[in-house]
Design an enzyme around this catalytic site. Structure first.
Site, PDB file in Angstrom:
ATOM      1  N   ARG A 149     -45.725  -8.555 -37.906  1.00 44.69           N
ATOM      2  CA  ARG A 149     -46.120  -8.291 -36.529  1.00 44.69           C
ATOM      3  C   ARG A 149     -47.101  -7.125 -36.539  1.00 44.69           C
ATOM      4  NH1 ARG A 149     -40.407  -8.722 -36.474  1.00 44.69           N
ATOM      5  NH2 ARG A 149     -39.614 -10.517 -35.292  1.00 44.69           N
ATOM      6  N   LYS A 173     -37.962  -5.399 -35.620  1.00 48.55           N
ATOM      7  CA  LYS A 173     -37.312  -5.140 -34.350  1.00 48.55           C
ATOM      8  C   LYS A 173     -35.909  -4.581 -34.564  1.00 48.55           C
ATOM      9  CE  LYS A 173     -39.774  -8.624 -31.614  1.00 48.55           C
ATOM     10  NZ  LYS A 173     -39.644  -9.826 -30.762  1.00 48.55           N
ATOM     11  N   HIS A 242     -51.311 -11.501 -33.591  1.00 50.67           N
ATOM     12  CA  HIS A 242     -50.047 -12.225 -33.777  1.00 50.67           C
ATOM     13  C   HIS A 242     -50.290 -13.651 -34.247  1.00 50.67           C
ATOM     14  CE1 HIS A 242     -45.732 -11.826 -33.256  1.00 50.67           C
ATOM     15  NE2 HIS A 242     -45.680 -13.052 -32.760  1.00 50.67           N
ATOM     16  N   ARG A 245     -49.556 -14.136 -37.822  1.00 44.98           N
ATOM     17  CA  ARG A 245     -48.132 -14.325 -38.141  1.00 44.98           C
ATOM     18  C   ARG A 245     -47.766 -15.805 -37.977  1.00 44.98           C
ATOM     19  NH1 ARG A 245     -43.053 -11.678 -38.348  1.00 44.98           N
ATOM     20  NH2 ARG A 245     -41.464 -12.448 -36.893  1.00 44.98           N
ATOM     21  N   HIS A 268     -36.732 -13.220 -38.621  1.00 47.59           N
ATOM     22  CA  HIS A 268     -36.127 -13.818 -37.431  1.00 47.59           C
ATOM     23  C   HIS A 268     -34.610 -13.787 -37.546  1.00 47.59           C
ATOM     24  CE1 HIS A 268     -39.905 -16.413 -36.373  1.00 47.59           C
ATOM     25  NE2 HIS A 268     -39.965 -15.206 -35.865  1.00 47.59           N
ATOM     26  N   TYR A 277     -42.196 -23.562 -35.491  1.00 54.67           N
ATOM     27  CA  TYR A 277     -43.379 -23.791 -36.310  1.00 54.67           C
ATOM     28  C   TYR A 277     -43.345 -25.145 -36.999  1.00 54.67           C
ATOM     29  CZ  TYR A 277     -43.952 -18.806 -35.596  1.00 54.67           C
ATOM     30  OH  TYR A 277     -44.085 -17.577 -35.030  1.00 54.67           O
TER      31      TYR A 277
END
Length: 305
Positions: A149, A173, A242, A245, A268, A277
């Site tokens: 990111r 995150k 982004h 990514r 994730h 994806y």
């Protein structure tokens, strides 16, 4: 009616300290919650968060309808739900009044990504040998190589790179860390950039990517640089860093990588987040299925059942 900011501040502290949310995320939550509580106090006459009912939440969304896209409405509703979950955790509420409010319908959008030729062209777009171009090329290569990111990229420090093992330690995150491989092209670009950085940069500055003034590169500055290269190449407008990514994930899956491996590389928490994806190239997926599954070929044959 004057709004009591105590609950908002306590909620922001909880998100930051207990949940480990990033500062930008906390600011967004705080902004949405303040807007909702002001509406509840001024338009509905409800000043105490404990007194808010489901009808107040629905009225707030109806009030915003037409002036906000559904994506924004869904985000605001998510903030309100999270706030009431916090109040339940604190023992101030027994039930969440926002749970029964339907989330606005969101459009199904496929992630924006570049094809291989476009991605390769973007990697070499910073062709000069000036400091900005060396930095930009290293940053672009690392984004594409490792699926970072933009916030993770600019947050990297020099000691996060393991040059010997071609690995990078990424803080994602919630402060969660992961170790991600770095491809050979990205390593080459990073080495070229680091040679210049060590010669001209502040030796005491921990940040990997530096701005013109010597401090940590600002993500807004890099976004402008990214836009410059996108425009230079005549690629689709509206792309952001982004997209690299998304491009990383798409190309990994198209190249045969297992979806759970890509999940780990992207950081994730949920497999379903990565699986979006797998829908970007259904034709290729069907070909792979037909080639690999023992009974796939019978689907269209005379013996299909």
């Amino acid at each position: 009616m004057e709004l009591d900011d105590t609950a908002i501040q306590a909620f922001a502290d909880y998100l930051s300290v207990i949940r480990g949310r990033a500062a930008n995320t906390v600011r967004a939550y705080r902004r949405d919650l303040t807007e909702f509580l002001c509406f509840a106090a001024e338009e509905r006459g409800v000043k105490r968060p404990e007194d808010i009912q489901k009808a107040d939440v629905r009225a707030f969304l109806f009030h915003l309808h037409g002036r906000n896209q559904n994506v924004s409405l869904a985000r605001k509703l998510s903030t309100i739900r999270t706030f009431f979950r916090y109040l339940i955790r604190e023992g101030r509420l027994k039930a969440n009044p926002a749970l029964g409010v339907a989330t606005p319908r969101l459009p199904k959008k496929q992630p924006a990504f570049l094809n291989v030729d476009e991605a390769f062209a973007l990697m070499i777009a910073p062709a000069a040998d000036d400091p900005d171009a060396l930095r930009d090329r290293a940053a672009l290569e690392l984004l594409y190589s490792s699926g970072l990111r933009i916030g993770e990229l600019v947050g990297l420090n020099v000691n996060d790179l393991d040059m010997a093992q071609a690995l990078v330690r990424v803080t994602g995150k919630g402060g969660k860390q992961r170790i991600v491989p770095v491809g050979s092209k990205a390593m080459g670009a990073l080495k070229s950039y680091l040679r210049h950085r060590l010669q001209t940069g502040d030796a005491d500055e921990p940040a990997l990517f530096l701005g013109r003034r010597g401090g940590r590169l600002n993500d807004r500055v890099f976004r402008r640089r990214f836009d410059h290269y996108i425009l230079k190449l005549g690629l689709a407008t509206g792309l952001s860093p982004h997209a690299l990514r998304h491009t990383f994930a798409t190309h990994m899956l198209e190249g045969g990588a297992d979806v759970r491996t890509v999940q780990e590389l992207l950081g994730h928490a949920s497999l379903s987040t990565t699986q979006k994806y797998t829908h970007v190239n259904l034709t290729q997926l069907m070909k792979a299925y037909d080639a690999a599954h023992p009974r796939a070929k019978s689907r269209s044959g005379a013996g299909a059942r």
